[in-house]
Design an enzyme around this catalytic site. Structure first.
Site, mmCIF file in Angstrom:
data_model
loop_
_atom_site.group_PDB
_atom_site.id
_atom_site.type_symbol
_atom_site.label_atom_id
_atom_site.label_comp_id
_atom_site.label_asym_id
_atom_site.label_seq_id
_atom_site.Cartn_x
_atom_site.Cartn_y
_atom_site.Cartn_z
ATOM 1 N N GLN A 57 60.760 18.333 10.308
ATOM 2 C CA GLN A 57 59.349 17.918 10.206
ATOM 3 C C GLN A 57 59.187 16.484 10.700
ATOM 4 O O GLN A 57 59.933 15.585 10.302
ATOM 5 C CB GLN A 57 58.859 18.066 8.748
ATOM 6 N N ASP A 74 60.214 24.642 17.470
ATOM 7 C CA ASP A 74 59.072 23.743 17.626
ATOM 8 C C ASP A 74 58.736 23.527 19.106
ATOM 9 O O ASP A 74 57.672 23.008 19.424
ATOM 10 C CB ASP A 74 59.393 22.370 17.011
ATOM 11 N N LYS A 126 54.582 26.075 5.557
ATOM 12 C CA LYS A 126 55.408 26.802 6.533
ATOM 13 C C LYS A 126 56.397 27.716 5.808
ATOM 14 O O LYS A 126 56.615 28.863 6.219
ATOM 15 C CB LYS A 126 56.142 25.815 7.443
HETATM 16 N N1 GUN Z 1 54.389 17.186 12.630
HETATM 17 C C1 GUN Z 1 53.118 17.486 12.994
HETATM 18 N N2 GUN Z 1 53.081 18.677 13.626
HETATM 19 C C2 GUN Z 1 54.348 19.134 13.673
HETATM 20 C C3 GUN Z 1 54.942 20.321 14.189
HETATM 21 O O1 GUN Z 1 54.300 21.200 14.782
HETATM 22 N N3 GUN Z 1 56.294 20.412 14.013
HETATM 23 C C4 GUN Z 1 57.025 19.447 13.405
HETATM 24 N N4 GUN Z 1 58.346 19.626 13.304
HETATM 25 N N5 GUN Z 1 56.509 18.347 12.918
HETATM 26 C C5 GUN Z 1 55.166 18.190 13.051
#
Ligand code: GUN
Length: 295
Positions: free
Chosen positions: A97, A120, A53
Site C-alpha cells: 500500500q 497493482d 481490499k
Molecule cells: N495508494 C493509493 N492508491 C493505491 C493503489 O491503487 N495501490 C496501492 N498499492 N497503493 C495505493
C-alpha cells in the site's frame, strides 16, 4: 436536469460476480488465488483502503494475508517481506500500500516485486508493457475508470478527455491507456497538472473530465461543459463535526454544482473507489490463471 450517477458499487458487484465464477473454476483445479498485502506505518486512510481490499478478497473467494510493519521499518525490512511474497507459490499478487512513510523508498520497493505478481501494475516492466500495448497488469484505478465508462455506455473513441493530475498511479497511466487504439481508449487526451495555465480553458473543452488532483473543489461547476461526463478520483477527508468520525469524504469536484450540468458523474464515495478494488481482484485472479496455464 441532474446528470446520471455512475454507480461504481453496482458495477463492481457485477464484475465481482464474474470474478467469483473464475475463482470457482480455479478452485476446481486446486488453486485458490492469493494476495499478499504489506502495510507500512499507521496512516488511517491507508489502513482503511487495505481493510476494504482484504474484505473484497474474502467476498470473492481470494485468499489474502497481511504483513504490517511500523513506520520506522527499514528498506531491508520491507524488501524481506516483498521477497517472501515473491517466493510463496500461494501468493499470486502482491500489494504494497502506498504511500510508504518514506516516499524515497517507493521506487526500490516496487522494483523488487516480481513483475508477474505486480497486481497493482506499478512495476517498470508492467508500465513499459502497458505503454507498448503488450499484455500487462494494468494499474487498477485507470483500468477501473475505463471499465466503468465502457460498461456504462460512454465510449471514449474520438472523445476529448481532459485528465487533471499527473500522478504515477492515476493521471499518467490513464492518459496513456486513453490513447490506445482499442475498445476502451482511442480518445484524444489532454493531461493537465499543477503547472497548467488556466485549467478551466482546458476542462471546458472536455467531453470527459477526469479529476485526479487530490484537492477538493479543483473542478467547479463553471469548469464543466454542459453534457460532459465527469469522473471524480479524489478521496479527500474534510472536517465535519456532524459525522460520527468527525470527517466526511469529498472528491475533487464540486459535486452539487457539477451535477446539474453533466450527462453523468461518479459520486464520492461509491464511484471510482470500488472499481479500483475490483480491478485489483481482477488482476489477482488473472495472475492465478496465468500460473495455472504455466503448470
Ligand atoms: N495508494 C493509493 N492508491 C493505491 C493503489 O491503487 N495501490 C496501492 N498499492 N497503493 C495505493
Amino acid at each position: 436536469m441532474a446528470g446520471k450517477i455512475l454507480d461504481g458499487k453496482a458495477l463492481s458487484a457485477e464484475m465481482r460476480d464474474e470474478l467469483k465464477a473464475r475463482v470457482q473454476t480455479l478452485q476446481q483445479a486446486g488453486i485458490t488465488p492469493g494476495l499478499g498485502v504489506l502495510l507500512v506505518g499507521d496512516d488511517p486512510a491507508s489502513r482503511s483502503y487495505v481493510t476494504a481490499k482484504e474484505k473484497a478478497c474474502a467476498d470473492t473467494g481470494i485468499h489474502s494475508q497481511e504483513m504490517r510493519l511500523s513506520a520506522e521499518a527499514t528498506r531491508d525490512d520491507i524488501l524481506t517481506v516483498v521477497n517472501t511474497y515473491n517466493e510463496d507459490p500461494r501468493i499470486h499478487g502482491i500489494l504494497v500500500q502506498l504511500p510508504l512513510p518514506d516516499a524515497a523508498m517507493e521506487q526500490d520497493v516496487i522494483a523488487a516485486i516480481d513483475p508477474d505478481k505486480d497486481v497493482d501494475g506499478f512495476h517498470p516492466v508492467n508500465i513499459g508493457r502497458m505503454m507498448l500495448g503488450l499484455p500487462a497488469f494494468l494499474p487498477c484505478t485507470p483500468h477501473g475508470i475505463l471499465q466503468m465508462l465502457h460498461r456504462s455506455g460512454y465510449p471514449l473513441a474520438g472523445r476529448h478527455v481532459v485528465v487533471v493530475g499527473r500522478s504515477n498511479i492515476v493521471g499518467r497511466p490513464l492518459a496513456n491507456l486513453l490513447t490506445m487504439k482499442n475498445e476502451l481508449g482511442n480518445a484524444t487526451v489532454t493531461l493537465c497538472h499543477t503547472g497548467t495555465r488556466d485549467l478551466s480553458v482546458h476542462t471546458r473543452q472536455a467531453d470527459v473530465v477526469v479529476a485526479a488532483a487530490g484537492r477538493p473543489n479543483t473542478i467547479t461547476g463553471d469548469m464543466i461543459k454542459e453534457g460532459a461526463v465527469v469522473v471524480d478520483v479524489g478521496v479527500n477527508r474534510v472536517d465535519d463535526a456532524s459525522r460520527p468520525r468527525g470527517y466526511r469524504l469529498v472528491g475533487d469536484v464540486d459535486f452539487e454544482a457539477a451535477q446539474d450540468r453533466v450527462a453523468a458523474i461518479t459520486p464520492v464515495p461509491g464511484g471510482v473507489g470500488p472499481m479500483t478494488i475490483t480491478m485489483l481482484l481482477y488482476n489477482t485472479v488473472a495472475s492465478a490463471e496465468r500460473g495455472l496455464k504455466r503448470t
